[in-house]
Write a protein that holds these residues in place. Sequence first.
Motif, short mmCIF file in Angstrom:
data_model
loop_
_atom_site.label_atom_id
_atom_site.label_comp_id
_atom_site.label_asym_id
_atom_site.label_seq_id
_atom_site.Cartn_x
_atom_site.Cartn_y
_atom_site.Cartn_z
N TRP A 95 -1.59 5.95 -4.20
CA TRP A 95 -0.20 6.39 -4.18
C TRP A 95 0.71 5.41 -3.44
CZ3 TRP A 95 2.20 7.71 0.56
CH2 TRP A 95 1.36 7.84 1.65
N GLN A 96 0.12 4.40 -2.81
CA GLN A 96 0.91 3.43 -2.05
C GLN A 96 1.13 2.13 -2.82
OE1 GLN A 96 -1.53 3.17 1.47
NE2 GLN A 96 -0.58 4.95 2.41
N PHE A 97 0.76 2.12 -4.10
CA PHE A 97 0.91 0.90 -4.88
C PHE A 97 1.01 1.25 -6.36
CE2 PHE A 97 -0.75 -2.72 -7.28
CZ PHE A 97 0.08 -3.72 -6.80
N GLY A 98 1.77 0.42 -7.08
CA GLY A 98 1.89 0.60 -8.52
C GLY A 98 2.90 1.67 -8.90
N ALA A 171 14.26 8.13 7.63
CA ALA A 171 12.88 7.71 7.92
C ALA A 171 12.47 6.45 7.18
CB ALA A 171 11.92 8.86 7.60
N PRO A 172 13.21 5.35 7.34
CA PRO A 172 12.87 4.14 6.60
C PRO A 172 11.62 3.45 7.14
CG PRO A 172 14.59 3.66 8.19
CD PRO A 172 14.37 5.16 8.24
N ILE A 173 10.93 2.71 6.28
CA ILE A 173 9.86 1.82 6.73
C ILE A 173 10.55 0.61 7.35
CG2 ILE A 173 7.79 0.56 6.07
CD1 ILE A 173 7.61 2.29 3.57
N ALA A 174 10.59 0.55 8.66
CA ALA A 174 11.41 -0.44 9.35
C ALA A 174 10.86 -1.86 9.23
CB ALA A 174 11.56 -0.07 10.83
N GLN A 175 9.55 -1.98 9.24
CA GLN A 175 8.93 -3.32 9.17
C GLN A 175 7.74 -3.26 8.20
OE1 GLN A 175 6.63 -5.56 12.46
NE2 GLN A 175 8.77 -6.08 12.85
N PRO A 176 8.01 -3.26 6.90
CA PRO A 176 6.95 -3.06 5.92
C PRO A 176 5.91 -4.18 5.87
CG PRO A 176 9.03 -3.61 4.85
CD PRO A 176 9.34 -3.35 6.27
N SER A 177 6.27 -5.35 6.36
CA SER A 177 5.32 -6.47 6.30
C SER A 177 4.14 -6.28 7.25
CB SER A 177 6.02 -7.79 6.62
OG SER A 177 6.51 -7.80 7.95
N THR A 178 4.25 -5.35 8.20
CA THR A 178 3.15 -5.11 9.13
C THR A 178 2.66 -3.67 9.12
OG1 THR A 178 4.67 -4.63 10.97
CG2 THR A 178 3.99 -6.93 10.68
N ALA A 179 3.31 -2.78 8.35
CA ALA A 179 2.90 -1.38 8.30
C ALA A 179 1.70 -1.20 7.39
CB ALA A 179 4.06 -0.51 7.82
N GLY A 180 0.79 -0.32 7.77
CA GLY A 180 -0.45 -0.14 7.04
C GLY A 180 -0.29 0.30 5.61
N TRP A 181 0.75 1.08 5.30
CA TRP A 181 0.88 1.61 3.94
C TRP A 181 1.73 0.72 3.04
CZ3 TRP A 181 4.32 6.66 4.17
CH2 TRP A 181 5.50 6.38 4.84
N SER A 182 2.29 -0.38 3.58
CA SER A 182 3.10 -1.27 2.76
C SER A 182 2.58 -2.71 2.73
CB SER A 182 4.55 -1.27 3.24
OG SER A 182 4.62 -1.39 4.65
N LYS A 183 1.93 -3.16 3.78
CA LYS A 183 1.41 -4.54 3.81
C LYS A 183 0.48 -4.83 2.64
CE LYS A 183 -1.08 -7.85 6.71
NZ LYS A 183 -1.78 -8.07 8.01
N PRO A 184 -0.47 -3.94 2.28
CA PRO A 184 -1.32 -4.23 1.11
C PRO A 184 -0.52 -4.38 -0.18
CG PRO A 184 -2.29 -2.50 2.46
CD PRO A 184 -0.91 -2.72 2.98
N ALA A 185 0.54 -3.60 -0.34
CA ALA A 185 1.38 -3.70 -1.53
C ALA A 185 2.11 -5.04 -1.55
CB ALA A 185 2.37 -2.55 -1.58
N PHE A 186 2.60 -5.47 -0.40
CA PHE A 186 3.28 -6.76 -0.33
C PHE A 186 2.34 -7.89 -0.73
CE2 PHE A 186 7.35 -6.52 2.40
CZ PHE A 186 7.72 -5.33 1.81
N GLU A 187 1.10 -7.82 -0.29
CA GLU A 187 0.11 -8.85 -0.63
C GLU A 187 -0.13 -8.91 -2.14
OE1 GLU A 187 -2.71 -9.03 3.35
OE2 GLU A 187 -3.14 -7.53 1.80
N LYS A 188 -0.22 -7.74 -2.76
CA LYS A 188 -0.48 -7.72 -4.20
C LYS A 188 0.74 -8.12 -5.02
CE LYS A 188 -3.91 -4.06 -3.62
NZ LYS A 188 -4.19 -2.62 -3.78
N TYR A 189 1.92 -7.72 -4.58
CA TYR A 189 3.14 -8.04 -5.31
C TYR A 189 3.62 -9.47 -5.06
CZ TYR A 189 4.04 -3.07 -6.43
OH TYR A 189 3.98 -1.78 -6.91
N LEU A 190 3.52 -9.93 -3.81
CA LEU A 190 4.19 -11.17 -3.40
C LEU A 190 3.24 -12.29 -2.99
CD1 LEU A 190 7.03 -9.53 -1.25
CD2 LEU A 190 7.20 -10.36 -3.61
N GLY A 191 1.94 -12.02 -2.96
CA GLY A 191 1.00 -13.04 -2.55
C GLY A 191 0.62 -12.94 -1.09
#
Length: 277
Positions: A95-98, A171-191
């Motif tokens: 649910w955190q990706f795609g 309730a925004p994700i303030a720093q998604p590049s280091t948050a557990g539920w968004s960092k994996p998505a960033f890696e898959k989307y952006l490298g």
Amino acid sequence: METVSKARAHGGTQGVYKHDAQTTGCPMTFAVFVPPQAEKGPVPVLWYLSGLTCTHANVMDKGEYRKAAADHGVIVVAPDTSPRGPGIPDEEGNWQFGSGAGFYLDATEAPYAKNYKMWSYVTEELPALIAQEFPADLSRQGIFGHSMGGHGALTIALTYPERFKSCSAFAPIAQPSTAGWSKPAFEKYLGSDPAAWRAHDATALIEDGKRFPEILVDQGTADSFLQDGLRPWLLEEACKKAGIALTLNMREGYDHSYYFISTFMADHIAWAAARLK
């Protein structure tokens, strides 16, 4: 553009629409509330970006925004959160990706780069369609959102401060590049290079010199994602260092749900309307 449904509400019209989007390469559905003031001419536009697992329908059904939007005379546009449909790459069960988790960015990595272009969709293609089909004054735009959508609202406003006159978030994700539920998505989307993620991280954008005059954030203290995923204190620290006026309301006992969002929805629309006028 296809009209899926229309209903009268608070003197205005709540509609759901669908079109074949060029950016995402698939049909996209979105909701638009047009207030009664639009009968006399174009009115300001407020964009609402939803969170993980959501569609256009969540805020439309549970956000309770229409009365405030009608009172203040603003159009509210609620896009979907990702491309969807057969042939769109996805990770079923994640649910955190795609599907439902586009993170309002343009993917650069295969196989997602072809369809996951939510940044371009929300900032270019859909605004052009809104300008063409609705009585919208795009010289007066505001943007807000919830969770993943709060992240999107912050990053878009910081990137286009000349376009938006208001920005707020639930309730925004303030720093998604280091948050557990968004960092994996960033890696898959952006490298795998974290430098490529900074353009879609509000705190990093502020550190890198992006500015927006003032930001409103409401956050529930009983939010189960507060400590690991949202971390508003990181945004607070970045804004303080940069001299950005941040109003951060920590709402005692409220969680991450639309019970929380609907409680403070009218405050956010009033905040936006005061700046859009």
